[in-house]
Design an enzyme around this catalytic site. Structure first.
Site, short mmCIF file in Angstrom:
data_model
loop_
_atom_site.label_atom_id
_atom_site.label_comp_id
_atom_site.label_asym_id
_atom_site.label_seq_id
_atom_site.Cartn_x
_atom_site.Cartn_y
_atom_site.Cartn_z
NE ARG A 197 -82.96 0.02 -11.58
CZ ARG A 197 -82.59 -0.95 -12.41
NH1 ARG A 197 -82.99 -2.20 -12.22
NH2 ARG A 197 -81.81 -0.71 -13.43
NE ARG A 236 -81.31 1.21 -17.81
CZ ARG A 236 -82.06 0.44 -17.02
NH1 ARG A 236 -83.17 0.93 -16.47
NH2 ARG A 236 -81.72 -0.80 -16.80
NE ARG A 259 -86.97 -3.04 -14.16
CZ ARG A 259 -85.89 -3.31 -14.90
NH1 ARG A 259 -85.74 -4.51 -15.42
NH2 ARG A 259 -84.98 -2.40 -15.10
NE ARG A 266 -76.33 -3.10 -19.67
CZ ARG A 266 -77.04 -3.63 -18.66
NH1 ARG A 266 -76.55 -4.58 -17.92
NH2 ARG A 266 -78.26 -3.18 -18.44
CE LYS A 322 -80.45 -8.35 -19.56
NZ LYS A 322 -81.29 -7.18 -19.89
P1 AMP Z 1 -79.39 -3.69 -15.18
O1 AMP Z 1 -80.01 -3.93 -13.87
O2 AMP Z 1 -78.71 -4.91 -15.77
O3 AMP Z 1 -80.31 -3.02 -16.19
O4 AMP Z 1 -78.18 -2.66 -14.93
C1 AMP Z 1 -78.41 -1.39 -14.35
C2 AMP Z 1 -77.30 -0.43 -14.73
O5 AMP Z 1 -76.05 -0.94 -14.24
C3 AMP Z 1 -77.07 -0.24 -16.22
O6 AMP Z 1 -77.96 0.71 -16.78
C4 AMP Z 1 -75.62 0.22 -16.24
O7 AMP Z 1 -75.50 1.58 -15.81
C5 AMP Z 1 -75.00 -0.64 -15.16
N1 AMP Z 1 -74.50 -1.93 -15.71
C6 AMP Z 1 -74.94 -3.19 -15.40
N2 AMP Z 1 -74.26 -4.12 -16.09
C7 AMP Z 1 -73.37 -3.44 -16.85
C8 AMP Z 1 -72.39 -3.83 -17.82
N3 AMP Z 1 -72.18 -5.12 -18.12
N4 AMP Z 1 -71.67 -2.85 -18.40
C9 AMP Z 1 -71.84 -1.55 -18.10
N5 AMP Z 1 -72.76 -1.10 -17.23
C10 AMP Z 1 -73.52 -2.04 -16.60
#
Ligand code: AMP
Length: 215
Positions: free
Chosen positions: A160, A171, A127, A88, A13
């Site tokens: 990370r 996740r 990554r 999400r 994404k």
């Molecule tokens: P991402 O980089 O989009 O995978 O987001 C990294 C982390 O941020 C996720 O694993 C969640 O802990 C948190 N996060 C990001 N976006 C959301 C969301 N819309 N709702 C809840 N947690 C989020």
């Protein structure tokens, strides 16, 4: 144009959003990037979110909805935006619908990018994040570079905490349980366009653009 890029963590994404953002000239809004920046800046939000993110859990809906409300109300979102990582949960999707109505911006395309879990684990292993600004890059994007392309920090790339294999698996479990059902929420309400995320970055991008043009 308003776009939701939907899909599992690691499906591509972020990479696709960056390209679409520069081709369509609309902002890329990644809630993960916003949270990582808050963690890097050690703000109150960052301190709250850090531990939750490291565990691979979702940050509470009310916090995320507040972040998105503030961000989508900024003037650069007037002509459109690309959401990456939001919504999400179904609660977030409902809140987004209400917000779009308030903003008179109700038409939004949902692009669902798919890949199997094994491919996703393989990609996430490739990554790296910048420990200064929190931006995410693929190993290809930073090959031979010792400075972060976003903030210029030197030798700042690291894996990370939430990209470690055991956290990725958690996740993905949360994605299947809490996030995938958002697609059912949209069915009947909005057009969901599914794009196979396996293939080169350019191929997937082409498929997304074609889908958007035929929408
Ligand atoms: P991402 O980089 O989009 O995978 O987001 C990294 C982390 O941020 C996720 O694993 C969640 O802990 C948190 N996060 C990001 N976006 C959301 C969301 N819309 N709702 C809840 N947690 C989020």
């Amino acid at each position: 144009m308003r776009i939701i890029l939907f899909g599992a963590p690691g499906v591509g994404k972020g990479t696709q959003a960056k390209i679409l953002s520069s081709k369509l000239n609309i902002p890329h809004i990644s809630t993960g990037d916003i949270l990582r920046q808050a963690v890097a800046d050690k703000t109150e939000l960052g301190l709250k979110a850090q531990e939750i993110m490291n565990r691979g859990d979702l940050v509470p809906d009310d916090i995320m909805i507040g972040i998105i409300k503030e961000r989508l109300s900024k003037p650069d979102c007037k002509n459109g935006f690309i959401l990456d990582g939001f919504p999400r949960t179904e609660v977030q999707a409902q809140a987004l619908d209400n917000l779009l109505k308030e903003l008179n911006a109700d038409n939004i395309a949902v692009i669902n990018i798919t890949a199997n879990d094994e491919e996703i684990v393989r990609r996430i292993n490739r990554r790296r994040a910048c420990k200064v600004c929190g931006k995410i890059f693929t190993l290809d994007e930073i090959e031979g570079k010792d400075k972060c392309p976003n903030c210029g920090a030197e030798n700042s790339f690291y894996l990370r905490d939430d990209d470690r294999e055991e956290v990725i698996k958690k996740r993905l479990r949360i994605f299947h349980k809490s996030t995938e059902p958002v697609l059912n929420y949209y069915k009947g309400k909005r057009k969901v366009i599914t794009v196979n995320g396996i293939g080169s970055v350019e191929e997937v991008n082409e498929k997304i653009l074609q889908a958007l043009n035929s929408d």
